[in-house]
Design an enzyme around this catalytic site. Structure first.
Site, short mmCIF file in Angstrom:
data_model
loop_
_atom_site.label_atom_id
_atom_site.label_comp_id
_atom_site.label_asym_id
_atom_site.label_seq_id
_atom_site.Cartn_x
_atom_site.Cartn_y
_atom_site.Cartn_z
N ARG A 40 0.83 -1.21 0.00
CA ARG A 40 0.00 0.00 0.00
C ARG A 40 0.87 1.26 0.00
NH1 ARG A 40 -3.05 -4.44 -0.51
NH2 ARG A 40 -5.27 -3.94 -0.44
N ASP A 159 6.11 -3.84 -9.30
CA ASP A 159 7.12 -2.76 -9.30
C ASP A 159 8.20 -3.02 -8.25
OD1 ASP A 159 8.34 -0.35 -9.80
OD2 ASP A 159 6.94 0.85 -8.60
N ARG A 245 19.84 25.84 -15.32
CA ARG A 245 20.25 27.20 -14.95
C ARG A 245 19.90 28.10 -16.13
NH1 ARG A 245 26.35 27.30 -13.07
NH2 ARG A 245 25.78 29.48 -12.68
N HIS A 246 19.90 29.40 -15.90
CA HIS A 246 19.74 30.35 -17.01
C HIS A 246 20.95 30.22 -17.94
CE1 HIS A 246 22.89 32.55 -14.92
NE2 HIS A 246 22.21 32.31 -13.80
N ASN A 252 28.26 36.28 -15.17
CA ASN A 252 29.00 35.01 -15.20
C ASN A 252 30.34 35.22 -15.93
OD1 ASN A 252 26.03 32.99 -15.81
ND2 ASN A 252 27.00 33.52 -13.86
N ARG A 297 17.66 37.06 -16.24
CA ARG A 297 18.38 36.00 -16.95
C ARG A 297 17.59 34.69 -17.07
NH1 ARG A 297 20.85 37.42 -12.14
NH2 ARG A 297 21.70 35.82 -10.74
N GLU A 319 17.98 33.86 -7.13
CA GLU A 319 19.27 33.34 -6.64
C GLU A 319 19.49 33.72 -5.18
OE1 GLU A 319 21.17 31.22 -6.40
OE2 GLU A 319 22.92 31.36 -7.69
N PHE A 341 34.90 35.62 3.90
CA PHE A 341 35.34 34.70 2.85
C PHE A 341 35.72 33.35 3.47
CE2 PHE A 341 38.30 32.82 -0.17
CZ PHE A 341 37.56 32.94 -1.34
N HIS A 384 18.73 29.32 -10.78
CA HIS A 384 20.11 29.77 -10.58
C HIS A 384 20.92 28.68 -9.87
CE1 HIS A 384 18.72 33.90 -11.51
NE2 HIS A 384 17.59 33.44 -10.97
N ALA A 386 22.72 28.30 -6.99
CA ALA A 386 22.51 27.88 -5.59
C ALA A 386 21.12 27.27 -5.41
CB ALA A 386 22.70 29.07 -4.65
N TYR A 421 11.81 3.89 -5.39
CA TYR A 421 12.88 4.02 -4.40
C TYR A 421 14.05 4.79 -4.97
CZ TYR A 421 10.11 1.00 -1.57
OH TYR A 421 9.07 0.50 -0.84
P1 ATP Z 1 5.05 -3.89 2.72
O1 ATP Z 1 4.05 -3.91 3.82
O2 ATP Z 1 5.15 -5.19 2.00
O3 ATP Z 1 6.39 -3.38 3.12
P2 ATP Z 1 4.40 -1.31 1.59
O4 ATP Z 1 3.01 -0.86 1.95
O5 ATP Z 1 5.51 -0.71 2.38
O6 ATP Z 1 4.46 -2.88 1.58
P3 ATP Z 1 5.77 -0.23 -0.67
O7 ATP Z 1 6.98 -1.08 -0.69
O8 ATP Z 1 5.95 1.15 -0.15
O9 ATP Z 1 4.57 -0.97 0.06
O10 ATP Z 1 5.13 -0.15 -2.15
C1 ATP Z 1 5.75 0.69 -3.07
C2 ATP Z 1 4.79 1.02 -4.18
O11 ATP Z 1 3.65 1.70 -3.64
C3 ATP Z 1 5.40 1.93 -5.21
O12 ATP Z 1 5.20 1.35 -6.47
C4 ATP Z 1 4.63 3.24 -5.06
O13 ATP Z 1 4.46 3.89 -6.31
C5 ATP Z 1 3.31 2.80 -4.49
N1 ATP Z 1 2.64 3.79 -3.63
C6 ATP Z 1 3.11 4.92 -3.10
N2 ATP Z 1 2.20 5.57 -2.36
C7 ATP Z 1 1.07 4.81 -2.41
C8 ATP Z 1 -0.23 4.93 -1.85
N3 ATP Z 1 -0.57 5.99 -1.07
N4 ATP Z 1 -1.13 3.95 -2.10
C9 ATP Z 1 -0.80 2.89 -2.86
N5 ATP Z 1 0.42 2.72 -3.44
C10 ATP Z 1 1.34 3.67 -3.23
O1 F6P Z 2 28.07 32.76 -10.00
C1 F6P Z 2 26.75 32.53 -10.32
C2 F6P Z 2 25.90 32.44 -9.06
O2 F6P Z 2 24.58 32.11 -9.45
C3 F6P Z 2 25.88 33.71 -8.18
O3 F6P Z 2 24.93 34.69 -8.56
C4 F6P Z 2 25.64 33.15 -6.80
O4 F6P Z 2 25.98 34.04 -5.73
C5 F6P Z 2 26.53 31.95 -6.84
O5 F6P Z 2 26.41 31.42 -8.16
C6 F6P Z 2 26.14 30.86 -5.87
O6 F6P Z 2 27.19 29.90 -5.90
P1 F6P Z 2 28.18 29.75 -4.64
O7 F6P Z 2 27.26 29.46 -3.52
O8 F6P Z 2 29.06 28.59 -5.04
O9 F6P Z 2 28.93 31.04 -4.43
#
Ligand code: ATP
Ligand code: F6P
Length: 455
Positions: A40, A159, A245-246, A252, A297, A319, A341, A384, A386, A421
């Site tokens: 579930r 799945d 990013r832009h 830059n 940008r 940014e 710095f 941007h 960051a 996962y």
């Molecule tokens: P078990 O009790 O066997 O551990 P479980 O309930 O933990 O089972 P999961 O392993 O979390 O089940 O199942 C993962 C799957 O459930 C994924 O394919 C995911 O897309 C789907 N899923 C995520 N949220 C929901 C939800 N609210 N209802 C039903 N399925 C969901």
């Molecule tokens: O240099 C581009 C830029 O987007 C700046 O505008 C910004 O301050 C910086 O990157 C953020 O990167 P850092 O956290 O590595 O300084």
């Protein structure tokens, strides 16, 4: 009330000594107790909630009872889960006790949100967990996932369940059949929370058919309501998030940070190429919703995207605000603010520019963006360096200490696709040259080639 907020800047621009302040949150201890039949989505919900909380710097940890059980019963058949099987019952009880004992130890060492991932499908089991938590001063929030859509349950089994370690080296069809029998064993004893009207004092969230309907009962405080609100917004419809990013900007080219400059000629080329890159990556004609910042940008970079793409500007995507350092090169910052710095390189995640922001601040202002992203389907975000690092860290579970040092090249489109996962990533390079804006610790280079572990 609990809260996550950033403290005011000190004269050196450092966030005030580690009080940036989840202090109230740290006083709270919550055990999120998952409830529901197998397949579930409980483990899915547990791990995604853990990722969200950790991204917000809230210590969170999942305790999966199945992992404990596997040490004694690694490959059980459905009969093991028969509630009349005394040996099976004992082993499962011991696994739950071991998980809860570890969880209590973890709470004592500073844990804030522990997630107990098991079926917790009987009233007795829930009462037991509730009593232990209460005796240890831990609030309990039951989160039950109900699903009666056969196709969803079958898809979940195929799945994730047939590839579970429980069925290692087994034929997938046999595994799926056995898993269905396991579900039947649980159905014999399973009681939905408050189904008999005698669990009404519990705090709980019931999620029916992946959020189609939710029931909320007795939510007690701010942190609980944040968790509940987040979980209510989750969906599992297939979708991707594209990040870019832009295009290269005039700042830059100069190695200057911040500002609101226009694109360089190569940045313009990227803007023109972006629609083609997006088309290649989307693979069909479905329109994306585009989110940009409010700065020139990113808006310029998005302006050649097809007109039927809805575009929205978010201030929250602007940014990181570099305050008094806005418009300076890293060398100018080192010359004018040498202490800052060094302080920034010492703790880049927490360092706040005087009159500006830290990475931690950016994460906090991005929370509504993340919430909206979880509710949405295909979104392209043009933002941007960051900000992109912070969003990427959320999806890819990147460490806070490392994410501010991550290399995010210009002129590259990143496609992230959340799976059961983990998140899949594909990068599309525009092959239009651009300067590097990455900077290693201690360096003041204007354009430095990324080195070492920059992911
Ligand atoms: P078990 O009790 O066997 O551990 P479980 O309930 O933990 O089972 P999961 O392993 O979390 O089940 O199942 C993962 C799957 O459930 C994924 O394919 C995911 O897309 C789907 N899923 C995520 N949220 C929901 C939800 N609210 N209802 C039903 N399925 C969901
Ligand atoms: O240099 C581009 C830029 O987007 C700046 O505008 C910004 O301050 C910086 O990157 C953020 O990167 P850092 O956290 O590595 O300084």
């Amino acid at each position: 009330m609990s809260g996550v907020s950033a403290g005011p800047p000190t004269p050196t621009g450092r966030a005030r000594a580690n009080t940036y302040s989840i202090s109230k949150v740290e006083d709270t201890k919550i055990c999120v107790v998952m409830v529901g039949l197998p397949a579930r989505g409980k483990s899915y919900i547990a791990q995604i909630a853990q990722r969200y909380l950790q991204w917000l710097s809230i210590p969170a940890q999942t305790f999966n009872v199945g992992n404990y059980r596997r040490s004694d019963a690694p490959h059980p058949t459905a009969d093991f889960f028969d509630f009349n099987n005394a040996e099976g019952e004992r082993t499962r009880r011991a696994a739950a006790e071991a998980a809860v004992a570890d969880m209590l130890r973890w709470f004592r060492s500073g844990g804030v949100v522990g997630i107990l991932d098991a079926t917790n499908s009987t009233k007795d089991r829930r009462k037991w967990v509730h009593e232990i938590c209460e005796a240890n001063g831990i609030e309990v929030l039951f989160v039950e996932s109900l699903c009666d859509k056969e196709e969803v349950i079958m898809a979940n089994i195929l799945d994730v369940k047939t590839s579970s370690p429980d069925y290692k080296d087994q034929d997938p069809e046999e595994a799926a059949n056995d898993f269905r029998r396991r579900i039947s064993q649980y159905e014999k004893v399973y009681k939905t929370i408050d189904g008999d009207g005698d669990e009404g004092d519990y705090t709980y969230l019931k999620i029916m058919n992946i959020g189609k309907q939710v029931i909320i009962n007795r939510i007690q405080d701010y942190l609980q309501s944040r968790i509940v609100y987040y979980l209510m917004n989750l969906h599992i419809r297939p979708r991707s998030v594209w990040l870019s990013r832009h295009g290269e900007s005039l700042y830059n080219l100069d190695g200057r940070i911040g500002g609101d400059t226009m694109l360089s000629p190569r940045g313009e080329l990227y803007a023109k190429k972006l629609p083609e890159l997006v088309r290649e990556s989307v693979g069909d004609d479905r329109p994306l919703t585009v989110w940009t910042s409010t700065l020139k940008r990113t808006i310029s970079t998005s302006r050649w995207l097809p007109p039927h793409y809805n575009q929205l500007q978010w201030k929250a995507l602007d940014e990181l605000d570099s305050g008094v350092c806005d418009g300076l090169t890293y060398q100018e910052i080192k010359d004018s603010y040498p202490e800052d710095f060094v302080a920034r390189d010492d703790d880049k995640y927490n360092y706040r520019y005087p009159a500006g922001e830290s990475y931690r601040d950016v994460v906090i202002r991005l929370e509504p963006i993340i919430m909206e992203l979880e509710r949405s389907e295909d979104i392209l975000i043009v933002t941007h360096q960051a900000v992109l690092r912070c969003i990427y860290a959320y999806f890819m579970k990147k460490d806070q200490a490392k994410s501010p040092w991550m290399n995010v090249p210009l002129h590259t489109l990143i496609k992230l696709t959340p799976r059961a996962y983990g998140t899949e990533e594909i990068r599309y390079e525009a092959n239009i040259p651009a300067v590097s804006t990455w900077r290693g610790k201690g360096s003041t280079a204007k354009h430095e080639a990324p080195t070492g572990d920059t992911m």
